[in-house]
Design an enzyme around this catalytic site. Structure first.
Site, PDB file in Angstrom:
ATOM      1  N   CYS A 139       0.635  -1.101   0.133  1.00  0.00           N
ATOM      2  CA  CYS A 139       0.040  -0.195   0.098  1.00  0.00           C
ATOM      3  C   CYS A 139       0.804   1.321  -0.007  1.00  0.00           C
ATOM      4  CB  CYS A 139      -1.006  -0.133   1.217  1.00  0.00           C
ATOM      5  SG  CYS A 139      -1.901  -1.585   1.415  1.00  0.00           S
ATOM      6  N   HIS A 140       1.837   1.327   0.945  1.00  0.00           N
ATOM      7  CA  HIS A 140       2.747   2.463   0.892  1.00  0.00           C
ATOM      8  C   HIS A 140       3.970   2.286   1.161  1.00  0.00           C
ATOM      9  CE1 HIS A 140      -1.214   3.332   3.031  1.00  0.00           C
ATOM     10  NE2 HIS A 140      -1.053   4.263   2.094  1.00  0.00           N
TER      11      HIS A 140
END
Length: 195
Positions: A139-140
């Site tokens: 995701c990040h």
């Protein structure tokens, strides 16, 4: 000149006595309500969970739900152990040594929640841009080694540890009755409550 003794009027005495009895009655009436808000024995017992890891192969990972949270159980290979020994703890944010992250070097147990925004990282044979096995949050871009130590990306700290104990070969107990998985002292195995 003599002082007159202070005399309490009957009205003040009865008002004070009634207020005191009312406060005591309210406290006794509140006890059942306070007990109802406390966790029950079955909820406390849910904090301790037995997991069968007898079929978990070397290099395999098992994810179980504990207190509605994912818990990673990773059976580390000799290569993973060697990779984690090569990482200099001084280069890490939390500076945790391998012996501070696991009680048994071949077994790693932690919450499966990224410390950045609460995503669930994936286990990978090679985490991007690190060359080591570990956990990656796509995701990040959070990166962790096979001991859940933060290697890069936005996560502020290592994966949170969960107290565990191997009871017999192939059996693992995770959690304690009063441990929720968050708060202070969740990044070093020695600081966790004993099971």
């Amino acid at each position: 000149m003599e002082k007159e003794p202070h005399i309490i009027s009957r009205r003040k005495f009865l008002t004070g006595t009634a207020a005191l009895l009312g406060a005591a009655g309210a406290a006794f009436a509140a006890i059942p309500f306070i007990r109802a808000m406390s966790p029950t024995k079955d909820v406390l017992a849910a904090g301790v969970q037995e997991v069968d890891i007898s079929t978990l192969p070397e290099g395999g990972i098992k994810t179980v739900l504990w207190r509605k949270q994912p818990v990673f159980i990773l059976k580390r290979t000799p290569q993973m152990i060697e990779e984690s020994m090569r990482i200099n703890p001084e280069s890490l944010v939390d500076r945790a040594k391998p012996e501070e992250r696991t009680a048994d070097e071949s077994l790693f147990v932690s919450l499966g929640i990224c410390t950045h925004l609460g995503c669930i990282p994936k286990f990978m044979d090679k985490v991007p841009e690190t060359g080591v096995s570990g956990f990656y949050c796509p995701c990040h871009g959070g990166k962790y080694d096979s001991l859940g130590r933060r290697l890069g990306g936005p996560p502020p700290e290592d994966l949170h540890l969960v107290p565990y104990r191997v009871t017999e070969p192939g059996k693992l107990i995770i959690g304690t009755e009063r441990f929720g998985g968050y708060g202070e002292n969740v990044r070093k195995i020695q600081a966790l409550p004993k099971i």
